[in-house]
Write an enzyme that holds these catalytic residues in place. Sequence first.
Site, short mmCIF file in Angstrom:
data_model
loop_
_atom_site.label_atom_id
_atom_site.label_comp_id
_atom_site.label_asym_id
_atom_site.label_seq_id
_atom_site.Cartn_x
_atom_site.Cartn_y
_atom_site.Cartn_z
N GLU A 31 20.87 18.22 2.17
CA GLU A 31 22.21 19.52 2.14
C GLU A 31 22.37 19.24 2.96
O GLU A 31 21.80 19.61 4.46
CB GLU A 31 21.89 20.71 1.22
CG GLU A 31 22.06 21.06 0.22
CD GLU A 31 20.43 20.57 -0.47
OE1 GLU A 31 20.77 20.64 -1.35
OE2 GLU A 31 19.64 21.26 0.74
N THR A 32 24.04 19.28 4.03
CA THR A 32 24.58 20.19 5.49
C THR A 32 24.77 20.72 4.74
O THR A 32 26.30 20.97 3.80
CB THR A 32 25.51 18.97 5.81
OG1 THR A 32 24.74 17.69 6.03
CG2 THR A 32 25.98 18.87 6.85
#
Length: 229
Positions: free
Chosen positions: A46-47
């Site tokens: 995830e970002t």
Amino acid sequence: MAIDVTVLRVFTDENGDFGNPLGVIDSAAVVPADRQHIATELGYSETIFVTLPDPGTRTAHAHIHTPTTELPFAGHPTVGASWWLKERGTPIRTLQVPAGLVQVTYTGDVTSVSARAEWAPDFSISEIATVEDLAAADPDDYGDDAAEHYLWTWLDREAGTIRSRMFAPHLGIREDEATGAGAVRITEHLSRDLTIVQGHGSIIQTVWSAEGWVQVAGRVVEDGHRHLE
């Protein structure tokens, strides 16, 4: 203009080892249409793109992307972003994500978020008989559908300690090192507080509430910066 990405590891052990990598980006540096492309290029599970709190307030806003899609909620990005905000001198009490308002607390070197259990994906949860069987599970055997597969086994039932793994190839995550949303779901599933050892040795602590809230807590360290043109 180069985009600065702070790289964190979320849910480390007490020595700062292990943990799930996370990219954190100030939303002001990126137009919304570019978020998915950037998350894909970075390649982390995830970002998170964070809109900083207004002066005098204790609420921030955020959007979370895997390499393939946006998520309404995820645990390790919200813990990581909350820690990042505190480190830059803007600690928060709440973090608004598409799923809802996440409650944030800081206790020593531990950052906690509280979320509704229904915000997390509906994981396919499978209890595995032994630690050895869990270790032998092949992520490639779980890639034929669009489910998030959460596998777990007891390490110490009385103490509430489990070992877990999570596979979500359809999200671009062959195997996740530490899954906060999975921690929410397994805590709800077992209806008790847990210590979760996931991946190579990441540590997630959870607190269950009969009112449908689960607190997810862990330690975070910074691993430097990346710059995208």
